[in-house]
Motif scaffolding. Structure first.
Motif, PDB file in Angstrom:
ATOM      1  N   SER A  72      -4.030  -4.657  -1.173  1.00 57.86           N
ATOM      2  CA  SER A  72      -4.495  -5.870  -0.290  1.00 57.86           C
ATOM      3  C   SER A  72      -3.893  -6.618  -0.552  1.00 57.86           C
ATOM      4  N   GLU A  73      -2.918  -7.323  -1.270  1.00 57.83           N
ATOM      5  CA  GLU A  73      -2.409  -8.819  -2.172  1.00 57.83           C
ATOM      6  C   GLU A  73      -1.081  -8.844  -0.838  1.00 57.83           C
ATOM      7  N   ALA A  74      -0.482  -7.812  -0.201  1.00 62.93           N
ATOM      8  CA  ALA A  74       0.516  -7.571   0.586  1.00 62.93           C
ATOM      9  C   ALA A  74      -0.137  -8.531   1.814  1.00 62.93           C
ATOM     10  N   SER A  75      -1.191  -7.763   2.344  1.00 61.30           N
ATOM     11  CA  SER A  75      -1.620  -8.466   3.526  1.00 61.30           C
ATOM     12  C   SER A  75      -2.747  -9.390   3.279  1.00 61.30           C
ATOM     13  N   GLN A  83      -5.628   0.434   6.219  1.00 55.45           N
ATOM     14  CA  GLN A  83      -6.836  -0.216   6.226  1.00 55.45           C
ATOM     15  C   GLN A  83      -6.623  -1.772   5.599  1.00 55.45           C
ATOM     16  N   TYR A  84      -5.254  -1.818   5.388  1.00 50.50           N
ATOM     17  CA  TYR A  84      -5.024  -3.419   4.893  1.00 50.50           C
ATOM     18  C   TYR A  84      -4.004  -4.273   5.939  1.00 50.50           C
ATOM     19  N   MET A  90      -0.770   8.223   5.320  1.00 47.67           N
ATOM     20  CA  MET A  90       0.257   7.414   4.702  1.00 47.67           C
ATOM     21  C   MET A  90      -0.736   5.994   5.541  1.00 47.67           C
ATOM     22  N   ARG A  91      -0.755   7.207   7.061  1.00 50.97           N
ATOM     23  CA  ARG A  91      -1.395   5.775   8.060  1.00 50.97           C
ATOM     24  C   ARG A  91      -2.429   5.387   8.403  1.00 50.97           C
ATOM     25  N   LEU A 108      -2.233   0.703  -7.203  1.00 44.02           N
ATOM     26  CA  LEU A 108      -1.816   0.733  -5.235  1.00 44.02           C
ATOM     27  C   LEU A 108      -2.837  -0.320  -4.429  1.00 44.02           C
ATOM     28  N   GLU A 109      -3.913   0.022  -4.778  1.00 44.17           N
ATOM     29  CA  GLU A 109      -4.688  -0.787  -3.563  1.00 44.17           C
ATOM     30  C   GLU A 109      -4.439  -2.661  -3.787  1.00 44.17           C
TER      31      GLU A 109
END
Length: 297
Positions: free
Chosen positions: A30-33, A59-60, A53-54, A25-26
């Motif tokens: 991270s790539e989406a961000s 974090q990203y 979830m929030r 998931l990370e």
């Protein structure tokens, strides 16, 4: 305001979890961000409580958009559906969603790799007469009790797939039911997404963008493939890498506000998720600008 987000199915599939199952998931977040996305829809690897979830998305620098909810309104009435779905509805609301992505999944075949799309369910007149008022009532209850706007996802392999299905569904449901227009599912089903946008622009409240490789779609039809086999063979790709005319599509939605989601499920072993989602994002920004719509933060 138009915001661009993604569905994690671009990285890891939900219907067939081994597709991208090794991608943490990370990495997805991270790539989406890094790409510049603002929000994410729900995937099977995401936290299971709203507070988690929030925090995780925060974090990203991302927010929660919504998450698919399978309904079974051919089997139970709206009140029974609401009772069955209360935990999921509360989770989406408390995670920050404003829309509820819904699809009627009674007898669906899209999650079975061995069942061809030709065997997808076709409703009888009596079944349509049962489904449509129940969907309207369910949408009204969801809005009243959870503040979520129901957006219906027409989908390959389900009871609402073809142009005739979509038209019957939209004309037979009330204003509480909005349309999630998915450019990829429309195109593959032989429906012009530009014409759909023009026809239902006043009821479109959520958009999924993926493109279609028409040569693969033709092979899928000729070979009587399942939905998942077609996905693995590359029927879908990101916006701008297939047959959809996105500039014409967005020009039919001059007043649209809401999310535009990249939801292009592919085999990550063949199509690197970060590379393809970044390409889709850049294309969407360009298409929105060319159509006279500005992507704003």
């Amino acid at each position: 305001m138009i915001r661009i987000g993604a569905n994690p199915i671009c990285w890891s599939n939900d219907d067939m979890k081994e597709i991208g199952g090794n991608i943490p998931l990370e990495q997805c977040l991270s790539e989406a961000s890094e790409i510049g996305l603002e929000g994410m829809e729900l995937g099977n690897k995401f936290p299971k409580t709203a507070s988690e979830m929030r925090a995780k998305l925060g974090q990203y620098g991302l927010v929660f958009v919504s998450g698919w909810l399978s309904t079974f309104l051919l089997e139970r009435d709206a009140e029974a559906e609401l009772e069955a779905q209360r935990p999921e509805l509360a989770f989406r609301r408390d995670s920050g969603a404003e829309v509820l992505v819904t699809c009627e999944c009674t007898r669906t075949v899209h999650g079975s790799i061995d069942v061809p799309l030709s065997r997808r369910p076709i409703l009888t007149p009596d079944e349509w007469a049962r489904l449509l008022p129940r969907m309207t009532r369910f949408a009204e209850l969801v809005k009243q009790e959870y503040g979520l706007t129901l957006v219906y996802h027409h989908h390959m392999g389900t009871v609402v797939q073809s142009e005739a299905d979509i038209d019957r569904f939209m004309t037979g449901t009330g204003e509480a039911v909005k349309l999630l227009l998915d450019t990829g599912h429309a195109t593959w089903a032989g429906v012009d997404p530009v014409a759909l946008a023009a026809r239902y622009r006043d009821r479109i409240a959520h958009i999924h963008t993926k493109d279609v490789r028409l040569d693969v779609a033709r092979k899928a039809a000729e070979g009587d493939w399942s939905f998942l086999k077609s996905v693995l063979e590359g029927v879908y790709t990101v916006p701008g890498d297939g047959a959809v005319d996105y500039v014409a599509f967005f020009r039919e939605l001059p007043n649209y506000t809401g999310w535009v989601i990249i939801e292009a499920e592919q085999d990550p072993e063949k199509a690197n998720p970060k590379k393809y989602v970044a390409m889709g994002y850049a294309n969407l920004v360009r298409f929105l600008n060319e159509a006279g719509l500005r992507k704003t933060a």
